[in-house]
Motif scaffolding. Structure first.
Motif, PDB file in Angstrom:
ATOM      1  N   GLY A  91     -23.994 -39.331  49.365  1.00 48.02           N
ATOM      2  CA  GLY A  91     -24.686 -40.215  48.390  1.00 48.02           C
ATOM      3  C   GLY A  91     -26.249 -39.882  48.717  1.00 48.02           C
ATOM      4  N   LEU A  92     -26.804 -39.834  49.823  1.00 50.83           N
ATOM      5  CA  LEU A  92     -28.223 -39.613  50.321  1.00 50.83           C
ATOM      6  C   LEU A  92     -28.640 -38.577  49.685  1.00 50.83           C
ATOM      7  CD1 LEU A  92     -28.606 -41.575  53.808  1.00 50.83           C
ATOM      8  CD2 LEU A  92     -28.630 -42.554  51.498  1.00 50.83           C
ATOM      9  N   PHE A  93     -27.905 -37.207  49.988  1.00 52.01           N
ATOM     10  CA  PHE A  93     -28.519 -36.095  49.301  1.00 52.01           C
ATOM     11  C   PHE A  93     -28.128 -35.715  48.040  1.00 52.01           C
ATOM     12  CE2 PHE A  93     -27.906 -35.514  54.174  1.00 52.01           C
ATOM     13  CZ  PHE A  93     -29.423 -35.280  54.476  1.00 52.01           C
ATOM     14  N   GLY A  94     -27.037 -36.192  47.457  1.00 55.59           N
ATOM     15  CA  GLY A  94     -26.504 -35.800  46.076  1.00 55.59           C
ATOM     16  C   GLY A  94     -27.158 -36.653  44.958  1.00 55.59           C
ATOM     17  N   GLY A  95     -27.471 -38.012  45.220  1.00 53.23           N
ATOM     18  CA  GLY A  95     -27.944 -38.785  44.046  1.00 53.23           C
ATOM     19  C   GLY A  95     -29.484 -38.664  43.955  1.00 53.23           C
ATOM     20  N   ARG A  96     -29.918 -38.918  42.815  1.00 56.32           N
ATOM     21  CA  ARG A  96     -31.380 -38.980  42.453  1.00 56.32           C
ATOM     22  C   ARG A  96     -31.932 -40.281  42.432  1.00 56.32           C
ATOM     23  NH1 ARG A  96     -33.564 -34.260  40.817  1.00 56.32           N
ATOM     24  NH2 ARG A  96     -32.019 -32.562  40.527  1.00 56.32           N
ATOM     25  N   ILE A 104     -22.047 -42.711  44.490  1.00 52.47           N
ATOM     26  CA  ILE A 104     -21.462 -41.533  45.382  1.00 52.47           C
ATOM     27  C   ILE A 104     -21.188 -41.937  46.461  1.00 52.47           C
ATOM     28  CG2 ILE A 104     -22.006 -39.386  46.121  1.00 52.47           C
ATOM     29  CD1 ILE A 104     -24.263 -38.907  43.882  1.00 52.47           C
ATOM     30  N   ILE A 105     -21.924 -42.773  47.057  1.00 53.70           N
ATOM     31  CA  ILE A 105     -20.988 -43.188  48.554  1.00 53.70           C
ATOM     32  C   ILE A 105     -19.913 -44.085  48.208  1.00 53.70           C
ATOM     33  CG2 ILE A 105     -21.728 -45.025  50.182  1.00 53.70           C
ATOM     34  CD1 ILE A 105     -24.584 -44.104  50.087  1.00 53.70           C
ATOM     35  N   LYS A 106     -19.584 -44.588  47.290  1.00 48.16           N
ATOM     36  CA  LYS A 106     -18.422 -45.523  46.984  1.00 48.16           C
ATOM     37  C   LYS A 106     -17.203 -44.600  46.646  1.00 48.16           C
ATOM     38  CE  LYS A 106     -16.985 -49.908  45.068  1.00 48.16           C
ATOM     39  NZ  LYS A 106     -16.713 -50.475  46.358  1.00 48.16           N
ATOM     40  N   ASP A 107     -17.578 -43.228  46.069  1.00 44.68           N
ATOM     41  CA  ASP A 107     -16.402 -42.587  45.731  1.00 44.68           C
ATOM     42  C   ASP A 107     -15.905 -41.744  46.910  1.00 44.68           C
ATOM     43  OD1 ASP A 107     -14.873 -40.442  44.444  1.00 44.68           O
ATOM     44  OD2 ASP A 107     -16.562 -39.810  43.100  1.00 44.68           O
ATOM     45  N   SER A 108     -14.504 -42.163  46.955  1.00 44.23           N
ATOM     46  CA  SER A 108     -13.728 -41.762  48.288  1.00 44.23           C
ATOM     47  C   SER A 108     -13.449 -40.055  48.070  1.00 44.23           C
ATOM     48  CB  SER A 108     -12.442 -42.084  48.025  1.00 44.23           C
ATOM     49  OG  SER A 108     -11.768 -41.809  46.969  1.00 44.23           O
ATOM     50  N   ARG A 109     -13.868 -39.306  46.989  1.00 48.68           N
ATOM     51  CA  ARG A 109     -13.795 -37.765  47.006  1.00 48.68           C
ATOM     52  C   ARG A 109     -14.977 -37.267  47.808  1.00 48.68           C
ATOM     53  NH1 ARG A 109     -13.555 -37.175  40.865  1.00 48.68           N
ATOM     54  NH2 ARG A 109     -15.369 -38.528  40.950  1.00 48.68           N
ATOM     55  N   ILE A 110     -14.850 -36.428  48.596  1.00 43.76           N
ATOM     56  CA  ILE A 110     -15.986 -35.686  49.331  1.00 43.76           C
ATOM     57  C   ILE A 110     -16.409 -34.458  48.770  1.00 43.76           C
ATOM     58  CG2 ILE A 110     -14.282 -34.170  50.644  1.00 43.76           C
ATOM     59  CD1 ILE A 110     -15.802 -34.551  53.213  1.00 43.76           C
ATOM     60  N   GLY A 111     -17.894 -34.440  48.774  1.00 38.48           N
ATOM     61  CA  GLY A 111     -18.466 -33.306  48.287  1.00 38.48           C
ATOM     62  C   GLY A 111     -18.829 -32.430  49.017  1.00 38.48           C
ATOM     63  N   SER A 112     -19.941 -31.448  48.698  1.00 36.88           N
ATOM     64  CA  SER A 112     -20.510 -30.196  49.350  1.00 36.88           C
ATOM     65  C   SER A 112     -21.307 -31.010  50.821  1.00 36.88           C
ATOM     66  CB  SER A 112     -21.258 -29.431  48.560  1.00 36.88           C
ATOM     67  OG  SER A 112     -20.415 -28.884  47.434  1.00 36.88           O
ATOM     68  N   TYR A 113     -22.076 -31.628  50.309  1.00 34.31           N
ATOM     69  CA  TYR A 113     -23.164 -32.210  51.539  1.00 34.31           C
ATOM     70  C   TYR A 113     -22.136 -32.919  52.676  1.00 34.31           C
ATOM     71  CZ  TYR A 113     -27.178 -31.445  48.566  1.00 34.31           C
ATOM     72  OH  TYR A 113     -28.032 -31.011  47.970  1.00 34.31           O
ATOM     73  N   GLY A 114     -20.955 -33.682  52.029  1.00 33.50           N
ATOM     74  CA  GLY A 114     -20.261 -34.428  53.006  1.00 33.50           C
ATOM     75  C   GLY A 114     -19.209 -33.771  53.788  1.00 33.50           C
ATOM     76  N   ALA A 115     -18.746 -32.565  53.296  1.00 35.75           N
ATOM     77  CA  ALA A 115     -18.021 -31.652  53.904  1.00 35.75           C
ATOM     78  C   ALA A 115     -18.736 -30.785  55.051  1.00 35.75           C
ATOM     79  CB  ALA A 115     -17.318 -30.711  52.922  1.00 35.75           C
ATOM     80  N   VAL A 116     -19.912 -30.172  54.655  1.00 36.47           N
ATOM     81  CA  VAL A 116     -20.759 -29.806  55.737  1.00 36.47           C
ATOM     82  C   VAL A 116     -21.133 -30.555  56.877  1.00 36.47           C
ATOM     83  CG1 VAL A 116     -23.005 -28.752  56.020  1.00 36.47           C
ATOM     84  CG2 VAL A 116     -21.974 -28.020  53.951  1.00 36.47           C
ATOM     85  N   THR A 117     -21.551 -32.044  56.436  1.00 38.43           N
ATOM     86  CA  THR A 117     -21.950 -32.730  57.610  1.00 38.43           C
ATOM     87  C   THR A 117     -20.709 -33.173  58.595  1.00 38.43           C
ATOM     88  OG1 THR A 117     -23.426 -33.738  55.991  1.00 38.43           O
ATOM     89  CG2 THR A 117     -22.927 -35.102  57.985  1.00 38.43           C
TER      90      THR A 117
END
Length: 258
Positions: A91-96, A104-117
């Motif tokens: 959410g913090l890195f992916g949203g503008r 994005i934070i509320k979305d349960s799916r994991i993205g690239s930033y979340g996976a790396v972190t």
């Protein structure tokens, strides 16, 4: 008796997958009465992880024992805070905009930033824990888990809830945590730190500094980008505080156990 310990049972019910007979369903204003027990529950989780580390260290050394100890915490908590750190990073890195970030934070799916972190969080804790002597690593686990939950209490005490209260999974308190409850939480945190202080006071001081610095990062970012905290930010705070404590301890007392 059950009514007196219900807030503690609620805290255990929320933060672990353990069955809690006598605990009420997590609704109404349960958080305000249970929050003071968060560091105590963290210390309990830390003791379980420490036990796994010490037992595993009699069979394996270094990374294997450390991995089992970290995984014990993940399993015991149902990956509650790991989910939080991943969603927060997305959410913090992916949203503008603030709205995009919250969505994005509320979305349960994991993205690239979340996976790396998430991978970085697990790897850092395992590798750093593996570099410590088992007895010191065990003490650091208890302290780290307790301090991580104390960070949650602190963030909830100073920041407002930034999400949509109507759609939140929990009823986060609209009023600040009382002074008396904050003092009790601090006392439980001190108990969690005690073993580490006795074992190596210098490492404990450095670990505390690391936990404070790292644990504040998600809260500061959320305050700037969201205007407050959401549940996943609390999870990220716990994870970063743990990592910061382990890094601080290892900076003073790290060995070559990997």
């Amino acid at each position: 008796m059950t009514e007196r310990i219900r807030p503690l049972l609620n805290a255990i019910q929320f933060m672990t997958v353990l069955p809690t007979r006598g605990a009420a369903r997590l609704d109404a204003d349960w958080v305000l009465s249970a929050v003071k027990y968060f560091p105590l529950v963290g210390a309990m989780i830390g003791f379980v992880c420490a036990g796994v580390l010490l037992i595993a260290s009699t069979i394996w050394t270094g990374t294997v024992a450390a991995t089992l100890a970290i995984l014990a915490g993940v399993i015991l908590t149902g990956a509650l805070h790991e989910d939080g750190v991943a969603d927060t990073a997305d959410g913090l890195f992916g949203g503008r905009t603030r709205e995009q970030r919250l969505l994005i934070i509320k979305d349960s799916r994991i993205g690239s930033y979340g996976a790396v972190t998430l991978v970085a969080s697990l790897l850092l804790r395992i590798v750093v824990l593996a570099s410590l002597p088992p007895w010191l690593g065990a003490a650091a686990l208890v302290a780290g888990h307790s301090l991580g939950r104390a960070g949650i209490v602190l963030v909830m005490s100073v920041l407002p809830y930034a999400g949509n209260v109507a759609t939140a999974k929990l009823n986060y308190p609209t009023q600040r945590i009382g002074t008396a409850d904050a003092i009790v939480a601090a006392a439980f945190t001190a108990l969690g730190m005690m073993w580490l202080v006795i074992g190596d006071a210098g490492a404990a001081a450095c670990g505390l500094a690391g936990a404070v610095i790292a644990g504040l990062l998600p809260a500061l970012a959320a305050h700037r980008l969201l205007g407050g905290y959401v549940g996943d930010v609390l999870g990220a705070t716990e994870q970063l505080a743990q990592i910061g404590l382990l890094l601080g301890v290892a900076a003073i007392a790290g060995g070559s156990q990997i």
